[in-house]
Design a protein around this motif. Structure first.
Motif, PDB file in Angstrom:
ATOM      1  N   GLY A  22       0.833  -1.214   0.000  1.00 17.53           N
ATOM      2  CA  GLY A  22       0.000   0.000   0.000  1.00 17.53           C
ATOM      3  C   GLY A  22       0.861   1.255   0.000  1.00 17.53           C
ATOM      4  O   GLY A  22       0.601   2.213  -0.721  1.00 17.53           O
ATOM      5  N   VAL A  23       1.944   1.224   0.820  1.00 18.41           N
ATOM      6  CA  VAL A  23       2.861   2.379   0.892  1.00 18.41           C
ATOM      7  C   VAL A  23       3.553   2.569  -0.463  1.00 18.41           C
ATOM      8  O   VAL A  23       3.625   3.687  -0.993  1.00 18.41           O
ATOM      9  CB  VAL A  23       3.917   2.167   2.017  1.00 18.41           C
ATOM     10  N   GLU A  25       2.509   1.637  -3.327  1.00 20.20           N
ATOM     11  CA  GLU A  25       1.494   2.064  -4.290  1.00 20.20           C
ATOM     12  C   GLU A  25       1.302   3.589  -4.186  1.00 20.20           C
ATOM     13  O   GLU A  25       1.282   4.290  -5.193  1.00 20.20           O
ATOM     14  CB  GLU A  25       0.187   1.329  -3.966  1.00 20.20           C
ATOM     15  N   THR A  26       1.223   4.088  -2.939  1.00 19.78           N
ATOM     16  CA  THR A  26       1.054   5.535  -2.728  1.00 19.78           C
ATOM     17  C   THR A  26       2.263   6.296  -3.254  1.00 19.78           C
ATOM     18  O   THR A  26       2.123   7.338  -3.896  1.00 19.78           O
ATOM     19  CB  THR A  26       0.883   5.829  -1.210  1.00 19.78           C
ATOM     20  N   LEU A  27       3.488   5.752  -2.951  1.00 25.17           N
ATOM     21  CA  LEU A  27       4.721   6.420  -3.412  1.00 25.17           C
ATOM     22  C   LEU A  27       4.741   6.521  -4.941  1.00 25.17           C
ATOM     23  O   LEU A  27       5.032   7.580  -5.505  1.00 25.17           O
ATOM     24  CB  LEU A  27       5.957   5.637  -2.954  1.00 25.17           C
ATOM     25  N   SER A  29       2.225   6.453  -6.941  1.00 18.84           N
ATOM     26  CA  SER A  29       1.183   7.373  -7.391  1.00 18.84           C
ATOM     27  C   SER A  29       1.630   8.834  -7.233  1.00 18.84           C
ATOM     28  O   SER A  29       1.372   9.671  -8.094  1.00 18.84           O
ATOM     29  CB  SER A  29      -0.082   7.055  -6.603  1.00 18.84           C
ATOM     30  N   MET A  30       2.347   9.136  -6.110  1.00 20.25           N
ATOM     31  CA  MET A  30       2.860  10.506  -5.902  1.00 20.25           C
ATOM     32  C   MET A  30       3.877  10.867  -6.978  1.00 20.25           C
ATOM     33  O   MET A  30       3.886  11.968  -7.512  1.00 20.25           O
ATOM     34  CB  MET A  30       3.501  10.622  -4.512  1.00 20.25           C
ATOM     35  N   PHE A 237       3.355   0.865 -10.057  1.00 23.08           N
ATOM     36  CA  PHE A 237       2.100   1.120  -9.335  1.00 23.08           C
ATOM     37  C   PHE A 237       1.141  -0.048  -9.580  1.00 23.08           C
ATOM     38  O   PHE A 237       0.506  -0.568  -8.663  1.00 23.08           O
ATOM     39  CB  PHE A 237       1.475   2.433  -9.833  1.00 23.08           C
ATOM     40  N   SER A 241      -0.332  -2.557  -6.885  1.00 24.68           N
ATOM     41  CA  SER A 241      -1.782  -2.667  -6.681  1.00 24.68           C
ATOM     42  C   SER A 241      -2.200  -4.130  -6.708  1.00 24.68           C
ATOM     43  O   SER A 241      -2.966  -4.588  -5.861  1.00 24.68           O
ATOM     44  CB  SER A 241      -2.554  -1.936  -7.782  1.00 24.68           C
ATOM     45  N   LYS A 244      -0.951  -5.869  -3.652  1.00 26.65           N
ATOM     46  CA  LYS A 244      -1.744  -5.487  -2.475  1.00 26.65           C
ATOM     47  C   LYS A 244      -3.080  -6.245  -2.469  1.00 26.65           C
ATOM     48  O   LYS A 244      -3.485  -6.787  -1.434  1.00 26.65           O
ATOM     49  CB  LYS A 244      -1.991  -3.981  -2.488  1.00 26.65           C
TER      50      LYS A 244
END
Lengths: 283, 112
Positions: A22-23, A25-27, A29-30, A237, A241, A244
């Motif tokens: 999840g982390v 994935e967020t990274l 996406s940023m 990503f 995903s 995850k």
């Protein structure tokens, strides 16, 4: 059946994996959103340079920032932009196969950006002129060493990964000269003409035109590198995903197994107690 | 008409170019001002009004003041000094670039 404690431990491990992916994935996406902004900013910069170039241009030829027609190597240069290493899926292989279909050692030379591409070429026994590491940073990418190569060749084609959407990445090629001119054709031109009657040039209009051509090639190249990185972030990503989702599903399944195992242990104990009581009652 | 000094000979010339009409309104405390933007493809270093900007080209150090003649110059590696209306002097270290001056608007495109 596995013991409940063992299943509880596995469930905890899976929860950690789900959190970590999840982390990541967020990274990813940023990073995607940052790089997309940079691509837009560079387009604006390019548009202003192109506008000046069109007004100042001394003739219709694009010389890659060379002084007149000095071509050292009468061949085409293939630049292939691949990833640095793992997590890239099969997209690098696709890109390489596509380039090699058009490659002939007599007509083209290859320059590789990204370690993964260099390794794959070496494995196939294909030699390349030079290998450059894919820049780790997303800003101020120094493409000057690549431009030095480009200036030596008659023509340059860049093969790279392109970003279509978060879930779709594709492979693309551009002929650098055409790409610069196509990008410029989208710019609305100012009507003014810049020449020596209306402007002061330092050191000369030819030097300024050469500088503008070099700058626009550098921007087009760094845009291709950025888009390649964007596609790689998107690919990462997507992998994260999927990982995850799998981890979350696996955790749910482990939780069910844990509950079943716990119930089974309780049932077993109850059975033993009932049997014990029955025996005691009979005797 | 706009008078200018030739960089190589020092001679004052009348080049027959009409000054920008809108330039008259660009005055703060009696001092003329201009719009300056210094940027690279991925970063804007300065984008505001200024009294002057100084840099170095192949001829040597030079200053640009408001109502300057249209001018395009390649810049050498130097400290670009902008005398800003707000915040005073600011220095930007550059490795090179190109400066475009036209109608009280200065754009500095830094090396990619």
């Amino acid at each position: 059946m596995k013991r409940p404690q063992e299943l509880a431990r596995k469930e905890l491990d899976m929860a950690t994996i789900a959190n970590l992916t999840g982390v990541f994935e967020t990274l990813a996406s940023m990073k995607i959103s940052q790089v997309k902004n940079q691509v837009l900013e560079a387009q604006q910069f390019f548009a202003e340079l192109w506008s000046m170039y069109r007004q100042i241009r001394v003739d219709s030829l694009f010389r890659f920032g060379r002084e007149q027609e000095k071509v050292e190597i009468d061949k085409e240069l293939f630049i292939i932009i691949t990833s640095e290493g793992g997590f890239s899926g099969d997209i690098d292989q696709k890109l390489l196969d596509w380039m090699l279909k058009q490659y002939s050692a007599e007509k083209q030379d290859i320059v590789v950006v990204g370690h993964h591409g260099a390794i794959q070429l070496a494995q196939q026994g294909i030699s390349y002129q030079k290998y450059f590491k894919l820049p780790s940073k997303d800003q101020d990418i120094n493409v000057a060493p690549l431009v030095k190569y480009i200036r030596k060749y008659r023509q340059t084609t860049v093969f790279y990964q392109s970003y279509v959407s978060l879930m779709v990445q594709d492979i693309k090629k551009i002929e650098l000269q055409k790409a610069v001119q196509e990008a410029g054709s989208k710019v609305i031109n100012d009507e003014d003409i810049i020449d020596e009657r209306t402007y002061i040039f330092e050191p000369s209009n030819f030097a300024v035109v050469a500088h503008l051509e070099s700058s626009m090639i550098e921007i087009s190249l760094s845009q291709a590198i950025l888009e390649s990185k964007l596609a790689q972030y998107a690919s990462r990503f997507r992998s994260m995903s999927t990982a995850k989702e799998r981890a979350v599903d696996e955790r749910k399944s482990l939780h069910l197994q844990y509950n079943r195992a716990k119930r089974s242990v309780a049932d077993e104990r109850l059975k033993e107690m009932i049997n014990g009581m029955k025996k005691a009652h009979v005797s | 008409m706009v008078m200018r000094q030739d960089a190589s000979t020092g001679e004052i010339k009348d080049d027959g170019v009409k000054p920008d009409e809108s330039a008259e309104s660009n005055v703060i405390d009696g001092k003329a001002i201009m719009q300056v933007k210094v940027y690279s493809p991925y970063k804007v270093y300065f984008d505001n009004k200024a009294f002057s900007i100084s840099g170095v080209n192949a001829t040597g150090p030079f200053d640009i003041l408001p109502r300057h003649h249209p001018f395009i110059s390649l810049l050498e590696s130097c400290d670009l000094v902008v005398d800003a209306v707000e915040g005073g002097e600011s220095r930007i270290q550059i490795s090179g670039g190109i400066m475009h001056v036209k109608a009280d608007k200065v754009s500095v495109f830094l090396q990619v």
